[in-house]
Write an enzyme that holds these catalytic residues in place. Structure first.
Site, PDB file in Angstrom:
ATOM      1  CD  GLU A   1      -7.444   6.789   4.386  1.00 19.38           C
ATOM      2  OE1 GLU A   1      -7.975   6.809   3.252  1.00 19.38           O
ATOM      3  OE2 GLU A   1      -6.327   7.311   4.614  1.00 19.38           O
TER       4      GLU A   1
ATOM      5  CG  HIS B   1      -1.934   1.066   1.268  1.00 21.23           C
ATOM      6  ND1 HIS B   1      -3.097   1.006   2.011  1.00 21.23           N
ATOM      7  CD2 HIS B   1      -1.967   2.285   0.674  1.00 21.23           C
ATOM      8  CE1 HIS B   1      -3.785   2.121   1.860  1.00 21.23           C
ATOM      9  NE2 HIS B   1      -3.106   2.931   1.063  1.00 21.23           N
TER      10      HIS B   1
ATOM     11  CG  HIS C   1      -7.603   3.641  -0.465  1.00 21.22           C
ATOM     12  ND1 HIS C   1      -6.937   3.027  -1.482  1.00 21.22           N
ATOM     13  CD2 HIS C   1      -6.682   4.379   0.216  1.00 21.22           C
ATOM     14  CE1 HIS C   1      -5.657   3.375  -1.431  1.00 21.22           C
ATOM     15  NE2 HIS C   1      -5.466   4.191  -0.411  1.00 21.22           N
TER      16      HIS C   1
ATOM     17  CG  ASP D   1      -1.563   5.682   2.724  1.00 22.28           C
ATOM     18  OD1 ASP D   1      -1.829   5.363   1.554  1.00 22.28           O
ATOM     19  OD2 ASP D   1      -2.397   6.229   3.481  1.00 22.28           O
ATOM     20  CG  ASP D   2       0.219   8.946   0.661  1.00 24.46           C
ATOM     21  OD1 ASP D   2       0.270   8.898  -0.576  1.00 24.46           O
ATOM     22  OD2 ASP D   2      -0.803   8.631   1.313  1.00 24.46           O
TER      23      ASP D   2
ATOM     24  CG  HIS E   1      -1.178   6.232  -2.548  1.00 21.76           C
ATOM     25  ND1 HIS E   1      -2.312   6.018  -3.296  1.00 21.76           N
ATOM     26  CD2 HIS E   1      -1.469   5.810  -1.291  1.00 21.76           C
ATOM     27  CE1 HIS E   1      -3.253   5.503  -2.521  1.00 21.76           C
ATOM     28  NE2 HIS E   1      -2.768   5.358  -1.303  1.00 21.76           N
TER      29      HIS E   1
HETATM   30  N1  ADE Z   1      -4.247   8.933  -1.992  1.00 25.06           N
HETATM   31  C1  ADE Z   1      -3.018   8.953  -1.480  1.00 25.06           C
HETATM   32  N2  ADE Z   1      -3.055   8.592  -0.199  1.00 25.06           N
HETATM   33  C2  ADE Z   1      -4.336   8.320   0.107  1.00 25.06           C
HETATM   34  C3  ADE Z   1      -5.016   7.882   1.274  1.00 25.06           C
HETATM   35  N3  ADE Z   1      -4.391   7.643   2.426  1.00 25.06           N
HETATM   36  N4  ADE Z   1      -6.348   7.714   1.207  1.00 25.06           N
HETATM   37  C4  ADE Z   1      -6.995   7.956   0.081  1.00 25.06           C
HETATM   38  N5  ADE Z   1      -6.411   8.364  -1.032  1.00 25.06           N
HETATM   39  C5  ADE Z   1      -5.091   8.537  -1.029  1.00 25.06           C
HETATM   40 ZN    ZN Z   2      -3.651   4.816   0.448  1.00 23.66          ZN
END
Ligand code: ADE
Ligand code: ZN
Length: 345
Positions: A202, A19, A199, A280-281, A21
Site C-alpha cells: 500500500e 476489504h 495488507h 477500506d475505511d 475495516h
Molecule cells: N487500518 C485501517 N485502514 C487501513 C489501511 N488502509 N491500511 C493499513 N491499515 C489500516
Molecule cells: Zn485496509
C-alpha cells in the site's frame, strides 16, 4: 456514459466487499452519538469540526485519527450499532456479500474485552444476513505496529470464537513493519484453520508483497498497488490468480496515488490480475462501494466490460463456496446482459 447512467449501472451491480475495516465505517455522527452515550469527550466540538480534520498526507496521519475515533467504542451495543449501520448502508448499494476486518487490539489495548467486540460485531452480521440476505465472513486483523507477541495473545483470545472467525489479516502502519515480523503468528493462525491475508504494497515496497506471499503464505493481498513496479511479480500474481483488494478512494485520500487517473487498477485488469474494488475505511475516505466504483470508472474511463470484470473478480476472490460464487457470477453476467439490451433499444 453520462454520470447518471453510470451511477445507475453501478447501483444495480451485485457487489461484494472484501476489504473493509469495520472501525473505518464509523461515521462522524455515530461517533458523536456513541461518545455522548459513553460520557466520552471528543477533541472536536462538532461533526463538522471533526470532518474538517479528515485530510491526510499519508497512512499514519489517517491511522492516528482512526484509532482516536475507535476509542468511543466501549460496549457490545456500540460494536453492534457500528456494524449494523454499515450493513444497512451497503444493502442500499446492492452489496450482497461482505468480508469484514476488525482490529481486536485497537480495543483490547484499551481494556475492552475481546468477547465484547466480537459479540457485538457478530450479532449485527447475523442480523444483516437475516434481514438483508447479506452473507459474510469475519477477518481478525493483527496490528503490525505492535509486536508479534501481542499478536499471539490476540490469537489466543480469539480461540473461543474460532467458529465465527474465517481468517486473519495484517494492517496498520506498513512502513518499517514488514510481513516477516509476523511469520510465526501467521503459521500458528493457519494451524488453527484461519485463512490468511495481509495488507502489503500500500505504502510499503513491492518486497512486502513478496514477503506476504512467500513468508506468510497469504491467499489474498490487501492493496498490493506496488506490484506494478515489478513485471515478474505481476506475472506471478496473474499465474497464481492471487487476488488484490484495491481501494481507490483510500489510495487517493492517503496519497498513495496523486489523482485517481493515476490509479493502476485498469492496467492491472489489462494484465490479467484478479483485481477488485473496495472501500477500506468509507467513513473517512468519502465513499462506500458505489462511490469507489463510480469515481474510478469516471477517472479511468472504464468500460462496461471492465466493470463487469471487476464485479466478477470480487466474487471469484471471495471465500464463498464454489456454488455460491457461481450463482453470484451468473447474476452479474445476467445483469450486464439485461443492461446492454436495454441500452440498445
Ligand atoms: N487500518 C485501517 N485502514 C487501513 C489501511 N488502509 N491500511 C493499513 N491499515 C489500516
Ligand atoms: Zn485496509
Amino acid at each position: 456514459m453520462n454520470p447518471s447512467h453510470l451511477k445507475e449501472l453501478i447501483q444495480g451491480i451485485p457487489k461484494t466487499e472484501l476489504h473493509l475495516h469495520i472501525e473505518g465505517s464509523l461515521e462522524a455522527d455515530l461517533m458523536f452519538k456513541i461518545a455522548r452515550r459513553n460520557n466520552i469527550e471528543l477533541a472536536y466540538k462538532s461533526v463538522e469540526d471533526l470532518k474538517k480534520a479528515y485530510k491526510f498526507n499519508n497512512l499514519q496521519e489517517f491511522l492516528d485519527l482512526y484509532y482516536l475515533g475507535a476509542q468511543v467504542l466501549l460496549h457490545e451495543q456500540d460494536f453492534f450499532e457500528l456494524t449494523y449501520e454499515y450493513l444497512k448502508k451497503v444493502h442500499q448499494q446492492n452489496v450482497v456479500h461482505v468480508e469484514v476486518f476488525f482490529d481486536p487490539q485497537t480495543h483490547t489495548e484499551r481494556g475492552v474485552p475481546f468477547s465484547m467486540v466480537i459479540n457485538g460485531i457478530y450479532r449485527a452480521l447475523k442480523k444483516g444476513e437475516q434481514e438483508y440476505g447479506i452473507t459474510f465472513k469475519l477477518i481478525m486483523s493483527y496490528l503490525r505496529h505492535l509486536s508479534e507477541e501481542a499478536a499471539f495473545k490476540t490469537l489466543e483470545e480469539s480461540l473461543p470464537f474460532k467458529e465465527w472467525i474465517d481468517g486473519v489479516g495484517l494492517d496498520s502502519s506498513e512502513l518499517g513493519n514488514p510481513p516477516s515480523k509476523f511469520i510465526n503468528v501467521f503459521k500458528a493462525s493457519a494451524a488453527q484453520g484461519y485463512k490468511l491475508v495481509a495488507h502489503a504494497g500500500e505504502e510499503g515496497p513491492k518486497e512486502y508483497i513478496y514477503e506476504a506471499l512467500d513468508l506468510l503464505e497469504v491467499i489474498r493481498i490487501d492493496h498490493g498497488n506496488r506490484c506494478v513496479d515489478d513485471e515478474i511479480l505481476v506475472k506471478r500474481l496473474v499465474k497464481e490468480q492471487i487476488p488484490l483488494t484495491l481501494c481507490p478512494l483510500s489510495n487517493l485520500e492517503l496519497k498513495v496515488v496523486q489523482k485517481l487517473e493515476d490509479h493502476p487498477i485498469a492496467k492491472m485488469l489489462d494484465k490479467g490480475i484478479l483485481a477488485t474494488i473496495h472501500s477500506d475505511d468509507p467513513a473517512y475516505f468519502g465513499g462506500y462501494m458505489n462511490e469507489n466504483y463510480y469515481e474510478t470508472a469516471k477517472a479511468l474511463n472504464l468500460s462496461t466490460t471492465q466493470l463487469k470484470q471487476l464485479a466478477i473478480n470480487g466474487f471469484k476472490a471471495s471465500w464463498l463456496d464454489q456454488e455460491a460464487k457461481e450463482k453470484h457470477i451468473e447474476q452479474v453476467k445476467e445483469y450486464f446482459e439485461t443492461y446492454s439490451t436495454t441500452q440498445l433499444r
